[in-house]
Design an enzyme around this catalytic site. Structure first.
Site, PDB file in Angstrom:
ATOM      1  N   ASP A   1       0.814  -1.213   0.000  1.00  0.00           N
ATOM      2  CA  ASP A   1       0.000   0.000   0.000  1.00  0.00           C
ATOM      3  C   ASP A   1       0.853   1.271   0.000  1.00  0.00           C
ATOM      4  O   ASP A   1       0.490   2.260  -0.633  1.00  0.00           O
ATOM      5  CB  ASP A   1      -0.944   0.003   1.198  1.00  0.00           C
ATOM      6  N   GLY A   2       1.992   1.248   0.662  1.00  0.00           N
ATOM      7  CA  GLY A   2       2.878   2.412   0.657  1.00  0.00           C
ATOM      8  C   GLY A   2       3.377   2.735  -0.740  1.00  0.00           C
ATOM      9  O   GLY A   2       3.473   3.904  -1.127  1.00  0.00           O
TER      10      GLY A   2
END
Length: 119
Positions: free
Chosen positions: A73-74
């Protein structure tokens, strides 16, 4: 009208060996399809001998028709920050733990990218 994705930018989680494997496989596949592949400077050196191009961030954002982000997700949030103001679509491949933002797994990466390229 179907979008044409001729120049594909790749980004990913720097230093992650699983991401590196996926980046290399995808870059090789895209170059084999005759696409121009641009490498985000944040992952320079992670992809070798594929025909992909290490470029500046400015060139990447000026030239890319599509960005593929490989990681968690980062990495998706990083990719979103890069392309949002430039109108470049973003496709996420999950190599993280949960993958709330990217639901394409590495085992289906090539097939789903090909579907995206086909429109």
């Amino acid at each position: 009208m179907t979008a044409r994705f001729n120049t594909i930018a790749l980004t990913g989680k720097p230093g992650d060996p699983l991401v590196q494997d996926s980046l290399g496989a995808l870059a090789k596949h895209l170059v084999g399809l005759g696409r121009r592949v641009l490498i985000d400077p944040s992952i320079a050196g992670m992809i070798e001998e594929t025909g992909a191009e290490d470029v500046t961030l400015e060139e990447l954002l000026a030239s890319a028709d599509l960005m593929v982000a490989i990681g968690g997700d980062g990495t998706m949030l990083y990719g979103t920050r890069l392309v949002a103001a430039h109108g470049i679509p973003l496709l996420g491949i999950n190599r993280g733990r949960l993958g709330f933002l990217a639901d394409i797994g590495p085992h289906e990466m090539i097939e789903r990218v090909d579907q995206t390229l086909a429109g």
